[in-house]
Design a protein around this motif. Structure first.
Motif, short mmCIF file in Angstrom:
data_model
loop_
_atom_site.label_atom_id
_atom_site.label_comp_id
_atom_site.label_asym_id
_atom_site.label_seq_id
_atom_site.Cartn_x
_atom_site.Cartn_y
_atom_site.Cartn_z
N ILE A 22 0.87 -1.13 0.21
CA ILE A 22 0.09 -0.10 -0.38
C ILE A 22 1.15 1.18 -0.10
O ILE A 22 0.84 1.95 -0.76
CB ILE A 22 -1.23 -0.49 1.15
CG1 ILE A 22 -1.95 -0.93 1.07
CG2 ILE A 22 -1.19 1.21 1.68
CD1 ILE A 22 -3.18 -1.08 1.88
N LEU A 134 -9.38 -5.49 6.83
CA LEU A 134 -9.60 -5.89 6.07
C LEU A 134 -9.05 -7.52 5.75
O LEU A 134 -8.13 -8.09 6.20
CB LEU A 134 -8.35 -4.90 5.22
CG LEU A 134 -7.35 -4.98 4.06
CD1 LEU A 134 -8.76 -5.37 2.80
CD2 LEU A 134 -6.33 -4.35 3.47
N ASN A 136 -7.26 -10.20 4.59
CA ASN A 136 -6.28 -10.65 3.86
C ASN A 136 -6.46 -12.71 3.14
O ASN A 136 -6.45 -12.89 4.15
CB ASN A 136 -5.10 -10.09 4.25
CG ASN A 136 -4.00 -10.26 3.66
OD1 ASN A 136 -3.48 -10.45 2.24
ND2 ASN A 136 -2.46 -10.98 3.54
N LEU A 161 -12.68 -2.58 4.98
CA LEU A 161 -12.08 -1.91 3.42
C LEU A 161 -12.34 -2.83 1.93
O LEU A 161 -12.64 -4.76 2.86
CB LEU A 161 -10.97 -1.53 3.75
CG LEU A 161 -10.31 -1.01 4.69
CD1 LEU A 161 -8.73 -0.72 5.02
CD2 LEU A 161 -10.69 -0.22 4.48
N SER A 162 -12.94 -2.97 1.49
CA SER A 162 -12.35 -3.23 0.04
C SER A 162 -11.97 -2.31 -0.67
O SER A 162 -10.79 -1.87 -1.12
CB SER A 162 -13.98 -2.82 -0.70
OG SER A 162 -14.18 -1.63 -1.01
N VAL A 165 -8.67 -8.12 0.09
CA VAL A 165 -6.78 -8.89 -1.12
C VAL A 165 -7.30 -10.65 -1.56
O VAL A 165 -7.07 -11.27 -0.13
CB VAL A 165 -6.15 -8.22 -0.14
CG1 VAL A 165 -4.72 -8.53 -0.48
CG2 VAL A 165 -5.91 -6.92 0.01
N GLU A 193 -5.55 -4.97 -7.33
CA GLU A 193 -6.57 -4.30 -6.19
C GLU A 193 -5.63 -3.90 -5.03
O GLU A 193 -6.24 -3.11 -4.31
CB GLU A 193 -6.74 -5.93 -5.51
CG GLU A 193 -6.17 -7.43 -5.14
CD GLU A 193 -5.82 -8.47 -4.38
OE1 GLU A 193 -6.80 -9.31 -4.90
OE2 GLU A 193 -5.33 -8.97 -4.15
N LEU A 197 -7.40 -0.57 -3.41
CA LEU A 197 -7.74 -0.43 -2.19
C LEU A 197 -6.87 0.63 -1.67
O LEU A 197 -7.76 1.43 -0.87
CB LEU A 197 -6.68 -1.35 -1.46
CG LEU A 197 -7.22 -2.08 -0.13
CD1 LEU A 197 -8.32 -2.23 0.23
CD2 LEU A 197 -5.81 -3.01 0.01
N SER A 200 -10.12 3.77 -2.04
CA SER A 200 -10.62 3.85 -1.57
C SER A 200 -9.99 4.30 -0.31
O SER A 200 -11.19 4.70 0.58
CB SER A 200 -11.61 2.36 -1.65
OG SER A 200 -10.72 0.86 -0.43
#
Ligand SMILES: Nc1ncnc2c1ncn2[C@@H]1O[C@H](COP(=O)(O)OP(=O)(O)O)[C@@H](O)[C@H]1O
Ligand SMILES: [Mg+2]
Length: 216
Positions: A22, A134, A136, A161-162, A165, A193, A197, A200
């Motif tokens: 991220i 999230l 994962n 969260l979308s 993962v 993705e 992420l 968002s």
């Protein structure tokens, strides 16, 4: 500056992997990103050595110094700080939760991770801080009952969260080479993705900042 912390009591849920990918996606989107590695295992310090570039700086910070370091980073013009923390209930995790704008609780879609998530969520709520879950390492076939159960359980506990993962070798290869997945395989599913992420997350934190301005 927006500060995002990755915290959960369960080891191996993907804090360091997600934090690094991220962070890289945010840097690619034009942010000035700084990673704070609070885990004695130093996963992201090692990742940065492997990376060999200075675009995303990584530094170790102790819990007592976190507040001052964040203030200094903001002064220096850093726009996104990403904090990685150790597993367990630790002073580092607590300091990160207190000082982050948003704490992300990664969880694999299995009972042990989900139970640990609940404990982490309780800590964050007791500190009255903002958080989101999230999922994962979800099996790539998205519709499995396990994912649905994970989604339902986490939605019931608070924000999720979308997108979730997926479990992909790209994440493991990228971290091994000191890269984010968006650099390792820019057109791959994992890269897509993680970019989604980041978008968002950016939107969510912008909303948070607007809310804070209104409240001020
Ligand atoms: N989405 C993913 N797909 C495949 N492997 C993953 C993914 N996320 C994490 N892993 C792997 O799972 C292990 C634990 O991840 P890590 O980021 O070290 O967790 P933590 O920092 O929470 O302990 C690592 O071997 C990592 O490569
Ligand atoms: Mg880690």
């Amino acid at each position: 500056m927006r500060t995002i912390a990755f915290v959960t009591q369960k080891g191996g849920s993907g804090k360091s992997t997600l934090a690094s990918s991220i962070a890289v996606a945010a840097a690619e989107a034009g942010e000035r990103v700084f990673i704070i590695d609070m885990d004695p295992q130093q996963s992201l310090v090692k990742w940065a050595k492997e990376r060999g570039k200075t675009d995303v700086a990584v530094e170790t910070v102790s819990p007592g110094k976190l507040k001052a370091v964040l203030a200094a980073l903001e002064k220096k013009g850093v726009t996104v700080a990403v904090i990685d923390t150790p597993a367990g209930e630790t002073p580092a995790g607590e300091a990160a939760v207190r000082l982050a704008d948003l704490t992300i609780i990664p969880a694999r879609p299995n009972a042990f991770d989900l139970w640990s998530s609940e404990a982490t969520r309780r800590l964050i709520r007791s500190l009255r801080r903002d958080y989101a879950f999230l999922l994962n390492q979800c099996p790539p076939a998205q519709q499995s009952a396990r994912i649905d159960e994970g989604v339902t359980a986490l939605e019931a506990m608070g924000g999720l969260l979308s997108p979730p993962v997926s479990a992909r070798v790209d994440y493991q290869e990228a971290t091994r080479l000191g890269l984010g997945v968006t650099e390792f395989a820019p057109t791959g599913t994992a890269a897509q993705e993680i970019r989604k992420l980041w978008s968002s997350l950016r939107r969510r934190m912008a909303r948070g900042a607007a809310g804070q301005r209104r409240a001020a």
